[in-house]
Write a protein that holds these residues in place. Structure first.
Motif, PDB file in Angstrom:
ATOM      1  N   GLY A  73     -26.149 -33.772  26.113  1.00  0.00           N
ATOM      2  CA  GLY A  73     -25.214 -34.394  27.043  1.00  0.00           C
ATOM      3  C   GLY A  73     -23.827 -34.612  26.465  1.00  0.00           C
ATOM      4  O   GLY A  73     -23.473 -34.114  25.405  1.00  0.00           O
ATOM      5  N   ALA A  74     -23.045 -35.407  27.198  1.00  0.00           N
ATOM      6  CA  ALA A  74     -21.665 -35.688  26.820  1.00  0.00           C
ATOM      7  C   ALA A  74     -21.626 -36.732  25.707  1.00  0.00           C
ATOM      8  O   ALA A  74     -22.431 -37.660  25.677  1.00  0.00           O
ATOM      9  CB  ALA A  74     -20.894 -36.190  28.031  1.00  0.00           C
ATOM     10  N   TYR A  75     -20.681 -36.563  24.796  1.00  0.00           N
ATOM     11  CA  TYR A  75     -20.538 -37.523  23.708  1.00  0.00           C
ATOM     12  C   TYR A  75     -19.085 -37.599  23.272  1.00  0.00           C
ATOM     13  O   TYR A  75     -18.284 -36.713  23.549  1.00  0.00           O
ATOM     14  CB  TYR A  75     -21.412 -37.142  22.507  1.00  0.00           C
ATOM     15  CG  TYR A  75     -21.013 -35.851  21.843  1.00  0.00           C
ATOM     16  CD1 TYR A  75     -20.097 -35.837  20.793  1.00  0.00           C
ATOM     17  CD2 TYR A  75     -21.533 -34.630  22.272  1.00  0.00           C
ATOM     18  CE1 TYR A  75     -19.715 -34.651  20.196  1.00  0.00           C
ATOM     19  CE2 TYR A  75     -21.157 -33.445  21.666  1.00  0.00           C
ATOM     20  CZ  TYR A  75     -20.244 -33.467  20.630  1.00  0.00           C
ATOM     21  OH  TYR A  75     -19.872 -32.293  20.049  1.00  0.00           O
ATOM     22  N   VAL A  76     -18.754 -38.686  22.602  1.00  0.00           N
ATOM     23  CA  VAL A  76     -17.451 -38.873  21.988  1.00  0.00           C
ATOM     24  C   VAL A  76     -17.714 -38.962  20.489  1.00  0.00           C
ATOM     25  O   VAL A  76     -18.549 -39.750  20.047  1.00  0.00           O
ATOM     26  CB  VAL A  76     -16.771 -40.169  22.486  1.00  0.00           C
ATOM     27  CG1 VAL A  76     -15.479 -40.424  21.737  1.00  0.00           C
ATOM     28  CG2 VAL A  76     -16.548 -40.116  23.986  1.00  0.00           C
ATOM     29  N   LEU A  77     -17.002 -38.153  19.713  1.00  0.00           N
ATOM     30  CA  LEU A  77     -17.167 -38.149  18.266  1.00  0.00           C
ATOM     31  C   LEU A  77     -16.029 -38.938  17.632  1.00  0.00           C
ATOM     32  O   LEU A  77     -14.864 -38.668  17.901  1.00  0.00           O
ATOM     33  CB  LEU A  77     -17.171 -36.708  17.737  1.00  0.00           C
ATOM     34  CG  LEU A  77     -17.250 -36.529  16.225  1.00  0.00           C
ATOM     35  CD1 LEU A  77     -18.546 -37.108  15.670  1.00  0.00           C
ATOM     36  CD2 LEU A  77     -17.128 -35.052  15.873  1.00  0.00           C
ATOM     37  N   GLU A  78     -16.388 -39.924  16.807  1.00  0.00           N
ATOM     38  CA  GLU A  78     -15.405 -40.691  16.046  1.00  0.00           C
ATOM     39  C   GLU A  78     -15.712 -40.501  14.567  1.00  0.00           C
ATOM     40  O   GLU A  78     -16.874 -40.611  14.161  1.00  0.00           O
ATOM     41  CB  GLU A  78     -15.479 -42.182  16.385  1.00  0.00           C
ATOM     42  CG  GLU A  78     -15.090 -42.516  17.795  1.00  0.00           C
ATOM     43  CD  GLU A  78     -15.188 -44.008  18.101  1.00  0.00           C
ATOM     44  OE1 GLU A  78     -15.543 -44.799  17.188  1.00  0.00           O
ATOM     45  OE2 GLU A  78     -14.915 -44.383  19.245  1.00  0.00           O
ATOM     46  N   VAL A  79     -14.689 -40.236  13.777  1.00  0.00           N
ATOM     47  CA  VAL A  79     -14.845 -40.096  12.330  1.00  0.00           C
ATOM     48  C   VAL A  79     -13.949 -41.127  11.667  1.00  0.00           C
ATOM     49  O   VAL A  79     -12.780 -41.261  12.016  1.00  0.00           O
ATOM     50  CB  VAL A  79     -14.477 -38.672  11.860  1.00  0.00           C
ATOM     51  CG1 VAL A  79     -14.577 -38.566  10.346  1.00  0.00           C
ATOM     52  CG2 VAL A  79     -15.370 -37.633  12.533  1.00  0.00           C
ATOM     53  N   SER A  80     -14.518 -41.848  10.702  1.00  0.00           N
ATOM     54  CA  SER A  80     -13.797 -42.949  10.076  1.00  0.00           C
ATOM     55  C   SER A  80     -14.224 -43.113   8.625  1.00  0.00           C
ATOM     56  O   SER A  80     -15.291 -42.640   8.222  1.00  0.00           O
ATOM     57  CB  SER A  80     -14.109 -44.237  10.857  1.00  0.00           C
ATOM     58  OG  SER A  80     -13.527 -45.357  10.241  1.00  0.00           O
ATOM     59  N   SER A  81     -13.423 -43.831   7.867  1.00  0.00           N
ATOM     60  CA  SER A  81     -13.853 -44.248   6.532  1.00  0.00           C
ATOM     61  C   SER A  81     -14.708 -45.509   6.714  1.00  0.00           C
ATOM     62  O   SER A  81     -14.614 -46.167   7.745  1.00  0.00           O
ATOM     63  CB  SER A  81     -12.642 -44.562   5.654  1.00  0.00           C
ATOM     64  OG  SER A  81     -12.123 -45.839   5.964  1.00  0.00           O
ATOM     65  N   PRO A  82     -15.501 -45.881   5.719  1.00  0.00           N
ATOM     66  CA  PRO A  82     -16.292 -47.112   5.842  1.00  0.00           C
ATOM     67  C   PRO A  82     -15.419 -48.366   5.819  1.00  0.00           C
ATOM     68  O   PRO A  82     -15.841 -49.414   6.272  1.00  0.00           O
ATOM     69  CB  PRO A  82     -17.223 -47.085   4.629  1.00  0.00           C
ATOM     70  CG  PRO A  82     -17.182 -45.701   4.108  1.00  0.00           C
ATOM     71  CD  PRO A  82     -15.862 -45.119   4.527  1.00  0.00           C
ATOM     72  N   GLY A  83     -14.219 -48.292   5.288  1.00  0.00           N
ATOM     73  CA  GLY A  83     -13.297 -49.423   5.279  1.00  0.00           C
ATOM     74  C   GLY A  83     -13.591 -50.433   4.182  1.00  0.00           C
ATOM     75  O   GLY A  83     -14.530 -50.286   3.397  1.00  0.00           O
ATOM     76  N   LEU A  84     -12.778 -51.477   4.138  1.00  0.00           N
ATOM     77  CA  LEU A  84     -12.924 -52.520   3.124  1.00  0.00           C
ATOM     78  C   LEU A  84     -14.225 -53.292   3.260  1.00  0.00           C
ATOM     79  O   LEU A  84     -14.819 -53.691   2.269  1.00  0.00           O
ATOM     80  CB  LEU A  84     -11.749 -53.506   3.193  1.00  0.00           C
ATOM     81  CG  LEU A  84     -10.391 -52.981   2.763  1.00  0.00           C
ATOM     82  CD1 LEU A  84      -9.326 -54.031   3.003  1.00  0.00           C
ATOM     83  CD2 LEU A  84     -10.408 -52.562   1.307  1.00  0.00           C
ATOM     84  N   GLU A  85     -14.643 -53.539   4.480  1.00  0.00           N
ATOM     85  CA  GLU A  85     -15.881 -54.296   4.707  1.00  0.00           C
ATOM     86  C   GLU A  85     -16.976 -53.339   5.154  1.00  0.00           C
ATOM     87  O   GLU A  85     -17.646 -53.537   6.158  1.00  0.00           O
ATOM     88  CB  GLU A  85     -15.649 -55.422   5.709  1.00  0.00           C
ATOM     89  CG  GLU A  85     -14.735 -56.477   5.146  1.00  0.00           C
ATOM     90  CD  GLU A  85     -14.909 -57.843   5.763  1.00  0.00           C
ATOM     91  OE1 GLU A  85     -15.460 -57.974   6.870  1.00  0.00           O
ATOM     92  OE2 GLU A  85     -14.487 -58.820   5.103  1.00  0.00           O
ATOM     93  N   ARG A  86     -17.168 -52.326   4.338  1.00  0.00           N
ATOM     94  CA  ARG A  86     -18.076 -51.233   4.672  1.00  0.00           C
ATOM     95  C   ARG A  86     -19.482 -51.701   5.014  1.00  0.00           C
ATOM     96  O   ARG A  86     -20.045 -52.552   4.355  1.00  0.00           O
ATOM     97  CB  ARG A  86     -18.106 -50.205   3.566  1.00  0.00           C
ATOM     98  CG  ARG A  86     -18.508 -50.704   2.222  1.00  0.00           C
ATOM     99  CD  ARG A  86     -18.336 -49.651   1.136  1.00  0.00           C
ATOM    100  NE  ARG A  86     -16.999 -49.112   1.159  1.00  0.00           N
ATOM    101  CZ  ARG A  86     -16.717 -47.815   0.979  1.00  0.00           C
ATOM    102  NH1 ARG A  86     -17.660 -46.952   0.715  1.00  0.00           N
ATOM    103  NH2 ARG A  86     -15.480 -47.395   1.028  1.00  0.00           N
ATOM    104  N   ARG A  87     -19.995 -51.100   6.069  1.00  0.00           N
ATOM    105  CA  ARG A  87     -21.381 -51.305   6.464  1.00  0.00           C
ATOM    106  C   ARG A  87     -22.257 -50.449   5.550  1.00  0.00           C
ATOM    107  O   ARG A  87     -21.888 -49.349   5.180  1.00  0.00           O
ATOM    108  CB  ARG A  87     -21.570 -50.870   7.916  1.00  0.00           C
ATOM    109  CG  ARG A  87     -22.981 -50.994   8.379  1.00  0.00           C
ATOM    110  CD  ARG A  87     -23.138 -50.567   9.820  1.00  0.00           C
ATOM    111  NE  ARG A  87     -24.563 -50.506  10.104  1.00  0.00           N
ATOM    112  CZ  ARG A  87     -25.082 -49.836  11.091  1.00  0.00           C
ATOM    113  NH1 ARG A  87     -24.315 -49.180  11.927  1.00  0.00           N
ATOM    114  NH2 ARG A  87     -26.377 -49.824  11.274  1.00  0.00           N
ATOM    115  N   PHE A  88     -23.423 -50.987   5.205  1.00  0.00           N
ATOM    116  CA  PHE A  88     -24.348 -50.242   4.359  1.00  0.00           C
ATOM    117  C   PHE A  88     -25.450 -49.637   5.206  1.00  0.00           C
ATOM    118  O   PHE A  88     -26.001 -50.284   6.091  1.00  0.00           O
ATOM    119  CB  PHE A  88     -24.954 -51.153   3.284  1.00  0.00           C
ATOM    120  CG  PHE A  88     -23.929 -51.672   2.316  1.00  0.00           C
ATOM    121  CD1 PHE A  88     -23.352 -50.825   1.385  1.00  0.00           C
ATOM    122  CD2 PHE A  88     -23.529 -52.990   2.348  1.00  0.00           C
ATOM    123  CE1 PHE A  88     -22.397 -51.292   0.491  1.00  0.00           C
ATOM    124  CE2 PHE A  88     -22.581 -53.470   1.459  1.00  0.00           C
ATOM    125  CZ  PHE A  88     -22.009 -52.622   0.530  1.00  0.00           C
TER     126      PHE A  88
END
Length: 161
Positions: A73-88
């Motif tokens: 199906g339809a999707y939106v792709l987002e690409v990001s760095s984990p950032g300063l408060e990175r999720r594990f």
């Protein structure tokens, strides 16, 4: 936090595509935007992740997802760095952050609590150790609803007016 078969399938397609771009897969998560699924791909690199790197990875992964029909199906792709408060996304990722403050949420209460915030004192296999003012709690990673680093800004000595 267990990984779904869809995340496993996406990770298998993403990993080889990222290698030539000089970045590694940090994690994958889903959200929704109306009727479309949002797929968030977090990437990391030794020297950090630029906006340009995110754009390049997004173009590359969009082509991979379409060619291999990874997502229905339809999707939106987002690409990001984990950032300063990175999720594990794994206990192994957390090991490099021993000695730093983390925020942990549990699916089910442990010792009557669902929320822990303290110093990551270590990782032993799939267990993480959280030190809250001298009281260390051991939590199995698969019991986590989420965990992220808590960034602490250095004290510059400047007072807000």
């Amino acid at each position: 936090m267990t990984r779904s078969p869809l995340i496993e399938r996406i990770a298998a397609a993403v990993g080889p595509a990222l290698e030539p771009l000089g970045v590694q897969l940090w994690g994958i998560e889903f959200a929704s935007a109306g009727s479309r699924m949002v797929v968030r791909i977090y990437i990391d690199a030794e020297d950090g992740v630029s906006i340009g790197a995110c754009a390049k990875v997004s173009r590359s992964l969009g082509a991979v997802f379409d060619a291999e029909d990874v997502l229905p199906g339809a999707y939106v792709l987002e690409v990001s760095s984990p950032g300063l408060e990175r999720r594990f996304f794994s206990a192994a990722q957390m090991a490099a952050y021993a000695g730093q403050q983390v925020d942990v949420r549990l699916h089910e209460p442990q010792d009557g609590r669902r929320h822990l915030r303290g110093i990551l004192s270590g990782v032993e296999g799939e267990d993480i150790l959280i030190d809250e003012a001298g009281k260390v709690t051991r939590v199995a990673f698969d019991r986590l609803k989420g965990a992220h680093l808590v960034h602490e800004f250095p004290d510059t000595g400047i007072k807000a007016s």
